[in-house]
Every structure is written in C-alpha cells, then in structure tokens.
Design an enzyme around this catalytic site. Sequence first.
Site, PDB file in Angstrom:
ATOM      1  N   ARG A  78     -11.220  -0.308   2.745  1.00  0.00           N
ATOM      2  CA  ARG A  78     -12.682  -0.392   2.804  1.00  0.00           C
ATOM      3  C   ARG A  78     -13.296  -0.542   1.409  1.00  0.00           C
ATOM      4  NH1 ARG A  78     -12.597   5.250   5.804  1.00  0.00           N
ATOM      5  NH2 ARG A  78     -10.615   4.286   6.381  1.00  0.00           N
ATOM      6  N   ASP A  85       0.037  -4.854   4.877  1.00  0.00           N
ATOM      7  CA  ASP A  85      -1.350  -4.457   4.680  1.00  0.00           C
ATOM      8  C   ASP A  85      -2.208  -5.607   4.159  1.00  0.00           C
ATOM      9  OD1 ASP A  85      -3.042  -2.380   5.252  1.00  0.00           O
ATOM     10  OD2 ASP A  85      -2.962  -1.505   3.248  1.00  0.00           O
ATOM     11  N   LYS A 108       1.528   7.988   0.597  1.00  0.00           N
ATOM     12  CA  LYS A 108       1.963   7.990   1.990  1.00  0.00           C
ATOM     13  C   LYS A 108       3.343   8.646   2.116  1.00  0.00           C
ATOM     14  CE  LYS A 108      -0.252   3.627   3.335  1.00  0.00           C
ATOM     15  NZ  LYS A 108      -1.018   4.091   4.503  1.00  0.00           N
ATOM     16  N   ASP A 116       0.824  -1.205   0.000  1.00  0.00           N
ATOM     17  CA  ASP A 116       0.000   0.000   0.000  1.00  0.00           C
ATOM     18  C   ASP A 116       0.860   1.256   0.000  1.00  0.00           C
ATOM     19  OD1 ASP A 116      -2.017   1.846   0.194  1.00  0.00           O
ATOM     20  OD2 ASP A 116      -2.367   1.530   2.335  1.00  0.00           O
ATOM     21  N   GLU A 158      -8.158   2.752   1.033  1.00  0.00           N
ATOM     22  CA  GLU A 158      -8.477   1.774  -0.012  1.00  0.00           C
ATOM     23  C   GLU A 158      -8.978   0.452   0.534  1.00  0.00           C
ATOM     24  OE1 GLU A 158      -5.287  -0.105   1.704  1.00  0.00           O
ATOM     25  OE2 GLU A 158      -5.461   2.029   1.275  1.00  0.00           O
TER      26      GLU A 158
END
Length: 510
Positions: free
Chosen positions: A353, A290, A279, A272, A351
């Site tokens: 969810r 992740d 990030k 991620d 992302e």
Amino acid sequence: MEFSIKSGSPEKQRSACVVVGVFEPRKLSAPGEVIDKAAQQYLADLLRRGDMEGKAGTALLLHNVPGTLADRVLLVGLGKEKEFHEKEYRQAITTAVRTLNETGGFDGTIYLTELSVKKRDIGWRVRQAVIVALETLYRFDQLKSKKDEVRRPLRKLTFSVTRRGELAAAESAMGEGYAIAEGQKLMKDLANLPGNYCTPTYLAEQAQALAKEHNLAVEVLDRADMEKLGMNTLLSVAQGSHQPPKFIVLRHRGAGKDVKPIVLVGKGITFDTGGISLKPGLEMDEMKYDMSGAASVLGTLKAAAMMQLPLNIVGLIPTTENMPGGGATKPGDVITSMSGQTVEILNTDAEGRLILCDALTYAERFEPDCVVDVATLTGACVVALGNVATGLTANNESLARELLDAGQNAYDRAWQLPLWDDYQEQLKSPFADVANIGGRMAGTITAACFLARFAQKYNWAHLDIAGTAYRGGEKKGSTGRPVPLLTHFLMGRAATAKQQAKKPRSKKKA
C-alpha cells in the site's frame, strides 16, 4: 501453436485426431452421434460395453475408427449434461488438449466448441478454448538445464462451429483468446522468475521491450526522479535493498488525445521479506510473486495492444524489493507521501500500500476516466475468499459492477467487499494522518481504505489478487490472473466506445 476455425462434419476431417464429447451416462454429444452413424454404431457399442461412462476429466483414445478419415478419435467425458456449465466446459477442453499433446499427433480438430453452455455464445466458447488450451500447454522450464520435452508436441488446433454463419464471430473470438493467453503468458513468465532474475531493473527492461514490440510509449523513473516528485512512501520501502527502485509508465494510445485514459496500477514488489517486520521463513520463496500485480498490468497491456483496442490506457508500475538492512524503514517511522499525507509505519510488511499510494497520486496527472490498481496485497483476502475469487473494492459502484461483470465473462471472477467509512477508524494514528495497518480484523478492507485516501479525485477500484495470482506448494506457479478479467473489462469499454462512435451526432439548431 496455430489455431483455426472450421465448419464441417466430424467424420470427414483429415486430422491426426478428432475430439468429441460423451455425457454421463454413456451419451454421445451430437458430433459424436454423427461419427457413430458413419462408423455403424462402433462408438455406441464401446460405450455399451462400459469402456467409458462419460465422467468429467476422463478420456478414451480410439484408433482407426470405421467410417472416419481421421487417424484417431478422442472421446472426452463431460459429466452430467444438466450440470455442464462454464467450469465443466473448461475442464473438458483441458482434458482434450492434455491428451492430444500426449498422443504424438501434431494436430487435432476439437468439436467440443459446438457444445451448448448456458448463456454462452460461440464467441465465448472459442475464446475460452484458446485460453484454456494455451494454459494447459504452458511450461516454465527456462531455468532447467534438462527440459522435459514432449516427443511430438501438438502444433495445431482446429475448433469447430456448427454453422458457417458463426465463422466470423468465432475467428474474432479466437484472436481475442490468443491475445489474452499471450498476456497471461507474459505475466506467468515474469512472476515465475525468482527474485535474483526479476529485479526492478529487469522489470523495467521488460516493459521497454514490450513497448518496442507493440509501439507503446514508455518512461522509467529512477530514484532521483522519484525523490523530486516526493514519492517518499515508495522510496521508504526501497531503503533496505541494494536493488534500485523503478517507476514504470507505459501508454497505449488507441484513441484520440481528448479521450480520458484508463489507468492500471500494478504492485511490483519483486521480492518481499517483510522488511524489518520479517516474515516467517516457511514459504517465503513464494514472495517472488509479490510483483504479480505489475506483471498482470504488463500482460494486460500486451493483450490490449495485440487487439488494438481503441482506448487510451496507462500502466503505472512502482517496483522495488522490500528487504531488511541498516537503512531500512523501521516500525514507528513517519513518512510524508507524494500527496502530502503523512503515514505512520506500524508494520513494514504492509509495504504494498505504501508504493501504491504514491502511484495513485501520480495517476492524477492523467485526468483518468478511471483507475484500477492490482496487488497481492493481503493475506486476509486469502482467508476471506481462498483461491477462487479476487477481492474487489471501489469508490464507484458503476465501475465495480463493470469489473464484476468482466470477471464473470472471463471466468476470472471477483467478489466485492465494502469500503465503508466505518473501517477508516481502524487506521487512526496519534502521530500521523494515517497508520499503514488497521489491526487483525477486516485486513483486506482496511488496506483498501488506506488506498482510498489517495484515490479521491477519480473513480477507482482495487483488486486484491493475493489468493488468485499464484498457486503455492507442489504446484507452485503463476495463474495469469487477473489478466483475463482486466482484458475483458477493457474489451467492454472498447465495445461501448465503438457504439458511441457509431451514434449519429444531433444537429445543432441555427
């Protein structure tokens, strides 16, 4: 590692090492007193001279103790007797196993399982001892060219029970503990792999290998399959990646066809970056973890299969990378989910969810008894609960209580957060049915509120494992959580199913 259970006096054990406990200040446990009597106060004299106080985490290795048949006797500090609870018991087992592994002896007989732990029976103590032992010995060195080899590694552990009448319960618990530890090992091995190894395709291949090994049914959906199903929120996360997304369906059929399944859903973001909402670079390497939710579902299914639990269990794993790129989803984009609800993407780093909501909709086709999703979902959960408790939300209080109790029994604890409709206000969007973030406040709860919109047709719970699935920094590594919690939850369901099966059916009146 080989495990066994035995009932017998400690001074008569022919072993490379016998392990007994010492409480603060310098008080031998009951098995220690038995050895001391056979050794004519040899241990008591050592303690009196101050060789050991009994502080938790300490150990003293003795050779050729008079009156014993073992090569060595290991004294393990237990701390204060009145304060000896679950945490202290697990710490004592950790200290014992770590020290045994360094002695050069191939086996050890551990009498710590005879210690009294408040409200915990012999089954709990043995189950935890096996889990903790394998956790202590776990190493992830597959990618090292030079491995740190133990000179003479520990090969066999024997756990002692006080009475022969406890042997059956202890042996059953030993098998359960081994299955849970093997499930944790699978999770750790997958989660510890870097993103260039553990891709969505690799995760699918491991699921297929698991299915073959344990006679599970497996199906892997590709991008085209997901497009036909309308899994657009999941696919929107995959748009910036060159790695093809996968949707994994695993099934353990341990009950009749008419028995509704328990569905476990695991977030499988194999790396991620945050996507367009990139990030910060610091500690981004930890984003290989992740996919810990996906790995925990695979680990739990392995444990359930090894125990042959009489349940129907479905594992659903949506998996992809979240990368920036020319085709990546942009903040402000509106996506139509599999459920038909539209989602405004305000932040592409929210992302998890997005892939879970389509999986929750897919879960409806199984007419589940309940659904539990597992995800490293929010940094807000780490702020709220740290690295100790998993965050829990649910739309059914009975299911929430089951999971909380399972966490307590497994010593893999969770803490329930509210799922009130008041928080749904934060997810309002002027352009879509729902926004994918709700602002800074109550981030863990609003993320769960988002998922709750897609789980209205069944009993559902959400586990946010962002703080508990892995450790960062110098001790970076997967913890194997929440495999113990999930497995104990399933074990509880299996026990209930067995009890109901034993109940005599009432005769119908003519």
